[in-house]
Design a protein around this motif. Sequence first.
Motif, PDB file in Angstrom:
ATOM      1  N   UNK A  15     -57.160  -9.891 -40.535  1.00  0.00           N
ATOM      2  CA  UNK A  15     -58.382 -10.376 -40.633  1.00  0.00           C
ATOM      3  C   UNK A  15     -59.369  -9.795 -39.621  1.00  0.00           C
ATOM      4  N   UNK A  16     -60.543  -9.756 -39.967  1.00  0.00           N
ATOM      5  CA  UNK A  16     -61.560  -9.234 -38.954  1.00  0.00           C
ATOM      6  C   UNK A  16     -61.661  -9.863 -37.699  1.00  0.00           C
ATOM      7  N   UNK A  17     -61.899  -8.983 -36.583  1.00  0.00           N
ATOM      8  CA  UNK A  17     -61.873  -9.524 -35.335  1.00  0.00           C
ATOM      9  C   UNK A  17     -63.176  -9.084 -34.639  1.00  0.00           C
ATOM     10  N   UNK A  35     -68.111  -6.723 -36.611  1.00  0.00           N
ATOM     11  CA  UNK A  35     -66.646  -6.802 -36.231  1.00  0.00           C
ATOM     12  C   UNK A  35     -66.053  -5.451 -35.276  1.00  0.00           C
ATOM     13  N   UNK A  36     -65.248  -5.784 -34.474  1.00  0.00           N
ATOM     14  CA  UNK A  36     -64.622  -4.775 -33.539  1.00  0.00           C
ATOM     15  C   UNK A  36     -63.330  -4.100 -34.166  1.00  0.00           C
ATOM     16  N   UNK A  37     -62.848  -4.726 -35.210  1.00  0.00           N
ATOM     17  CA  UNK A  37     -61.818  -4.334 -35.842  1.00  0.00           C
ATOM     18  C   UNK A  37     -61.047  -5.162 -36.698  1.00  0.00           C
ATOM     19  N   UNK A  38     -60.346  -4.778 -37.562  1.00  0.00           N
ATOM     20  CA  UNK A  38     -59.579  -3.525 -37.426  1.00  0.00           C
ATOM     21  C   UNK A  38     -60.366  -2.475 -38.300  1.00  0.00           C
ATOM     22  N   UNK A  39     -59.995  -1.192 -38.026  1.00  0.00           N
ATOM     23  CA  UNK A  39     -60.762  -0.052 -39.220  1.00  0.00           C
ATOM     24  C   UNK A  39     -59.935   0.161 -40.380  1.00  0.00           C
ATOM     25  N   UNK A  40     -60.102  -0.610 -41.649  1.00  0.00           N
ATOM     26  CA  UNK A  40     -59.217  -0.258 -42.691  1.00  0.00           C
ATOM     27  C   UNK A  40     -59.516   1.119 -43.034  1.00  0.00           C
ATOM     28  N   UNK A  41     -60.598   1.745 -42.968  1.00  0.00           N
ATOM     29  CA  UNK A  41     -60.692   3.189 -43.315  1.00  0.00           C
ATOM     30  C   UNK A  41     -59.830   4.060 -42.804  1.00  0.00           C
ATOM     31  N   UNK A  42     -59.372   3.867 -41.505  1.00  0.00           N
ATOM     32  CA  UNK A  42     -58.659   4.657 -40.645  1.00  0.00           C
ATOM     33  C   UNK A  42     -57.163   4.101 -41.102  1.00  0.00           C
ATOM     34  N   UNK A  43     -57.094   3.103 -41.458  1.00  0.00           N
ATOM     35  CA  UNK A  43     -55.976   2.593 -41.784  1.00  0.00           C
ATOM     36  C   UNK A  43     -55.405   3.259 -43.370  1.00  0.00           C
ATOM     37  N   UNK A  44     -56.553   3.446 -44.184  1.00  0.00           N
ATOM     38  CA  UNK A  44     -56.149   4.046 -45.437  1.00  0.00           C
ATOM     39  C   UNK A  44     -55.795   5.504 -45.335  1.00  0.00           C
TER      40      UNK A  44
END
Length: 341
Positions: free
Chosen positions: A59-61, A292-301
């Motif tokens: 989830x967005x945080x 949002x402060x996280x998570x970074x889904x782009x970086x995760x991809x």
Amino acid sequence: QSDLAQSNNDDDSIDLIDLFAVLLKNKVLIIVITLLSMLGVLAFSLISLVLPPESSPLPNKYTPKAHMLINDASSSGGGMSSMLASSGLGSLASMAGVNVPGGSTYSALAVFLASSDSFLDLLIEEFDLVKRYKIEKSPKANTRKALKEALSASFDDDSGVFTIKFTDTDPVFAQKVVNYAVAYMEKRFTDMGLDKNKLQKENLEVNIKSTYDEIIRLEEESQKLNRTAERGAFTANGSSLVLESTRIKREIAAQEAVYTQLKTQYELLKVTMASESPVFQILEYAEVPDLKSGPSRGMLCIIVSAAGFFLSVFLAFLFNAIQNIRKDPDAMARLRGKKRS
């Protein structure tokens, strides 16, 4: 020597060619695994974004923050030590790294208070975090641990700014927690009497109001006495009325003198406070964040896709090594525990 060097260069070239040959041979494997990794993490990110926060795997945080100014210049070793000792926090502050005997700082004390068990327990009880975090086993210890991961307090030595942050999937809830923590810190510093000028100002305000109320009461009593005298009551007990009136006038004069002195001290203190920084001052309360402060889904991809690529390359070389071993009779014999004659 030149022939030997040329032979080494040829071997290196052959090794590089062999490596590229292995990659080309297994290009389908590499492409498929990399694409599957990219598509998988992309689908995971989209699903986590669409689902509600309570059921989303990612989830967005949101992390609202509040800023406070702490004036360490006001903290001398002796004064700080006596204040901490009188507040009962001397030993606890020493355990937390606050050097009480000398050179103690209000900023270190603030960081300690923000991580103390009493403060954490207060937040847990106020916002019912045991239920919110769904903790069943060892609720006190595990809820404290979860709260410490979400709550952070830091102090910037250059600016003198103390910051409290809290991370949660609900931005409104996170803002409430931060502002509650700010109010607690302000009250704690006030109760400990660390800011002498602020404490003295509050005491003067109380005394001024009390003195003013007493003057009003005496003046009303004097007016009642005068109305009684005007109705002719002085014919019976005129001497007692005169004595009572004289007493009230003296008390009024005394209270007015006290009021004047207190008011003078109050105004002088306001001038003093205007020329120096208080020990603890709220600069900015937390706002409800809309980003949002996280998570970074782009970086995760990117990370998962790169990991899938390197995994496919590793598998390509692994399969190639297994094929080479199978083609080598000596290697297969050693694996079976037999020796070739």
